[in-house]
Design a protein around this motif. Structure first.
Motif, PDB file in Angstrom:
ATOM      1  N   ASP A 240       9.941 -14.554 -16.034  1.00 17.11           N
ATOM      2  CA  ASP A 240       8.783 -13.743 -15.662  1.00 17.11           C
ATOM      3  C   ASP A 240       8.692 -13.577 -14.150  1.00 17.11           C
ATOM      4  N   THR A 241       8.956 -12.353 -13.670  1.00 21.17           N
ATOM      5  CA  THR A 241       8.778 -12.045 -12.243  1.00 21.17           C
ATOM      6  C   THR A 241       7.818 -10.875 -12.070  1.00 21.17           C
ATOM      7  N   ARG A 242       6.929 -10.679 -13.050  1.00 15.69           N
ATOM      8  CA  ARG A 242       6.054  -9.507 -13.027  1.00 15.69           C
ATOM      9  C   ARG A 242       5.109  -9.464 -11.843  1.00 15.69           C
ATOM     10  N   SER A 243       4.822 -10.606 -11.250  1.00 13.99           N
ATOM     11  CA  SER A 243       3.856 -10.635 -10.146  1.00 13.99           C
ATOM     12  C   SER A 243       4.495 -10.279  -8.810  1.00 13.99           C
ATOM     13  N   LEU A 244       5.793 -10.017  -8.794  1.00 10.99           N
ATOM     14  CA  LEU A 244       6.496  -9.742  -7.540  1.00 10.99           C
ATOM     15  C   LEU A 244       6.984  -8.302  -7.492  1.00 10.99           C
ATOM     16  N   VAL A 245       6.922  -7.713  -6.313  1.00 17.87           N
ATOM     17  CA  VAL A 245       7.395  -6.347  -6.088  1.00 17.87           C
ATOM     18  C   VAL A 245       8.332  -6.355  -4.885  1.00 17.87           C
ATOM     19  N   VAL A 246       9.470  -5.697  -5.058  1.00 21.47           N
ATOM     20  CA  VAL A 246      10.443  -5.565  -3.967  1.00 21.47           C
ATOM     21  C   VAL A 246      10.317  -4.159  -3.389  1.00 21.47           C
TER      22      VAL A 246
ATOM     23  N   ASP B 217       0.808  -1.227   0.000  1.00 23.81           N
ATOM     24  CA  ASP B 217       0.000   0.000   0.000  1.00 23.81           C
ATOM     25  C   ASP B 217       0.837   1.271   0.000  1.00 23.81           C
ATOM     26  N   ARG B 218       2.038   1.210   0.530  1.00 20.37           N
ATOM     27  CA  ARG B 218       2.860   2.421   0.653  1.00 20.37           C
ATOM     28  C   ARG B 218       3.856   2.585  -0.494  1.00 20.37           C
ATOM     29  N   CYS B 219       3.764   1.732  -1.493  1.00 21.58           N
ATOM     30  CA  CYS B 219       4.654   1.871  -2.644  1.00 21.58           C
ATOM     31  C   CYS B 219       4.319   3.173  -3.382  1.00 21.58           C
ATOM     32  N   GLY B 220       5.318   3.971  -3.605  1.00 25.66           N
ATOM     33  CA  GLY B 220       5.136   5.324  -4.104  1.00 25.66           C
ATOM     34  C   GLY B 220       5.649   6.289  -3.053  1.00 25.66           C
ATOM     35  N   GLU B 221       5.246   6.048  -1.819  1.00 24.08           N
ATOM     36  CA  GLU B 221       5.895   6.703  -0.679  1.00 24.08           C
ATOM     37  C   GLU B 221       7.196   5.970  -0.380  1.00 24.08           C
ATOM     38  N   HIS B 222       7.127   4.625  -0.414  1.00 25.76           N
ATOM     39  CA  HIS B 222       8.320   3.801  -0.331  1.00 25.76           C
ATOM     40  C   HIS B 222       8.903   3.624  -1.733  1.00 25.76           C
ATOM     41  N   ARG B 223      10.134   3.186  -1.787  1.00 25.79           N
ATOM     42  CA  ARG B 223      10.836   2.932  -3.052  1.00 25.79           C
ATOM     43  C   ARG B 223      10.617   1.473  -3.413  1.00 25.79           C
ATOM     44  N   CYS B 224       9.728   1.207  -4.390  1.00 27.81           N
ATOM     45  CA  CYS B 224       9.358  -0.158  -4.743  1.00 27.81           C
ATOM     46  C   CYS B 224       9.746  -0.453  -6.195  1.00 27.81           C
ATOM     47  N   VAL B 225      10.080  -1.709  -6.441  1.00 28.01           N
ATOM     48  CA  VAL B 225      10.683  -2.091  -7.714  1.00 28.01           C
ATOM     49  C   VAL B 225      10.025  -3.342  -8.281  1.00 28.01           C
ATOM     50  N   ARG B 226       9.817  -3.324  -9.598  1.00 32.55           N
ATOM     51  CA  ARG B 226       9.487  -4.553 -10.330  1.00 32.55           C
ATOM     52  C   ARG B 226      10.683  -4.866 -11.218  1.00 32.55           C
ATOM     53  N   LEU B 227      11.062  -6.134 -11.239  1.00 35.48           N
ATOM     54  CA  LEU B 227      12.247  -6.563 -11.973  1.00 35.48           C
ATOM     55  C   LEU B 227      11.869  -7.356 -13.219  1.00 35.48           C
TER      56      LEU B 227
ATOM     57  N   LEU C 227      12.157  -1.677  -1.453  1.00 35.28           N
ATOM     58  CA  LEU C 227      13.520  -1.420  -0.996  1.00 35.28           C
ATOM     59  C   LEU C 227      13.545  -0.684   0.335  1.00 35.28           C
ATOM     60  N   SER C 228      12.504   0.047   0.645  1.00 33.71           N
ATOM     61  CA  SER C 228      12.469   0.801   1.896  1.00 33.71           C
ATOM     62  C   SER C 228      12.335  -0.124   3.103  1.00 33.71           C
ATOM     63  N   THR C 229      11.556  -1.196   2.946  1.00 36.09           N
ATOM     64  CA  THR C 229      11.385  -2.152   4.042  1.00 36.09           C
ATOM     65  C   THR C 229      12.190  -3.427   3.818  1.00 36.09           C
ATOM     66  N   ARG C 230      12.802  -3.552   2.626  1.00 32.96           N
ATOM     67  CA  ARG C 230      13.608  -4.716   2.254  1.00 32.96           C
ATOM     68  C   ARG C 230      12.788  -5.993   2.311  1.00 32.96           C
ATOM     69  N   THR C 231      11.586  -5.901   1.767  1.00 33.89           N
ATOM     70  CA  THR C 231      10.675  -7.059   1.741  1.00 33.89           C
ATOM     71  C   THR C 231      10.193  -7.287   0.315  1.00 33.89           C
TER      72      THR C 231
END
Length: 273
Positions: free
Chosen positions: A255-261, A234-244, A263-267
């Protein structure tokens, strides 16, 4: 009758060009194409391996030799006018902009000290300087401080070496730097949700995937879309989130499109379907 489903995350994809939008809507997103998937050293333009063969043109004339690409001219230490920043200028302004406070209290993407460098570019001229050939060259240097998810932009006068101003913003997500993409891949490889990625890499290469250096990586910033992702994102955008978008070296995309990392929470989290 029960259908057995292979639970690999990374289905090998031979798709078309990347069409990505920073939302959780999966229908409009495809992986990059397979260009380079079967690249082999020494291949010729017609796709056959081996050395290029000299031939003859019409009426027995010698074939035109291949074009020669000249090396780019050496960069000077300083640019002029509206020239892009030179490598020397970039190194200098990044060193100037990363002051004691950012070094001591800021946090990098890997958790180390010092805000994460994102890059530097020539700043726009000030009002009234557009037609002034003697206007000073300035550089905007960007950092992302993972300590409080803040984008820090510092404007440095290249002539005087002084920081003229500092701007801080939250909820602003510029393109990811290479170090951030690499760290996102490192977190995904180590996470239980990265099991499919590891398995598909081993299927393609016969080798265990243990580090981002074994992959070619593309990435994009992910922003949360209400109702289209689990609460963990929910906080992606405020947090730094990545799709690889990882690719096996000299092999297929995975294909890893269904996963989001995050980086702010390292989860790592899986997008809702």
């Amino acid at each position: 009758m029960r259908e057995l489903v292979r639970r690999h995350l990374g289905k090998v994809v031979a798709g078309t060009a990347v069409a990505v939008a920073g939302t959780a809507v999966m229908a409009g997103i495809t992986l990059p194409g397979t260009a380079g998937a079967d690249d082999t050293a020494g291949g010729t333009a017609d796709g056959r391996g081996g050395r290029a063969v000299r031939g003859t043109g019409p009426q027995g004339q010698a074939a035109v030799p291949p074009a020669v690409v000249e090396a780019a001219p050496a960069q000077g230490e300083k640019g002029t006018g509206r020239d892009p920043l030179t490598d020397d200028e970039i190194e200098r302004v990044e060193r100037i902009a990363l002051d004691r406070r950012l070094r001591s209290s800021g946090e990098a993407v890997d958790g180390g000290r010092g805000a994460q460098r994102l890059g530097a570019e020539l700043a726009d001229p000030e009002t009234g300087e557009l037609d002034d050939p003697r206007a000073p060259r300035r550089a905007d240097v960007r950092f992302y401080d993972y300590r409080d998810d803040t984008l820090v932009t510092r404007t440095v006068d290249l002539g005087t070496g002084k920081v003229e101003r500092t701007a801080t913003q939250r909820g602003v997500q510029p393109p990811l730097g290479r170090a951030e993409t690499t760290e996102a891949a490192r977190l995904l490889i180590a996470d239980p949700l990265g099991a499919g990625l590891r398995a598909d890499h081993e299927d393609a290469t016969g080798k265990e995937l243990t580090s981002p250096g074994q992959l070619l990586l593309n990435s994009m910033v992910y922003r949360a879309s209400p109702g289209a992702q689990p609460a963990a994102l929910d906080r992606c955008g405020e947090h730094r989130c990545v799709r690889l978008f990882p690719k096996v070296k000299n092999g297929p995309w995975i294909d890893t499109r269904s996963l989001v990392v995050d980086l702010s929470t390292r989860t790592v989290a899986r997008l809702a379907r």
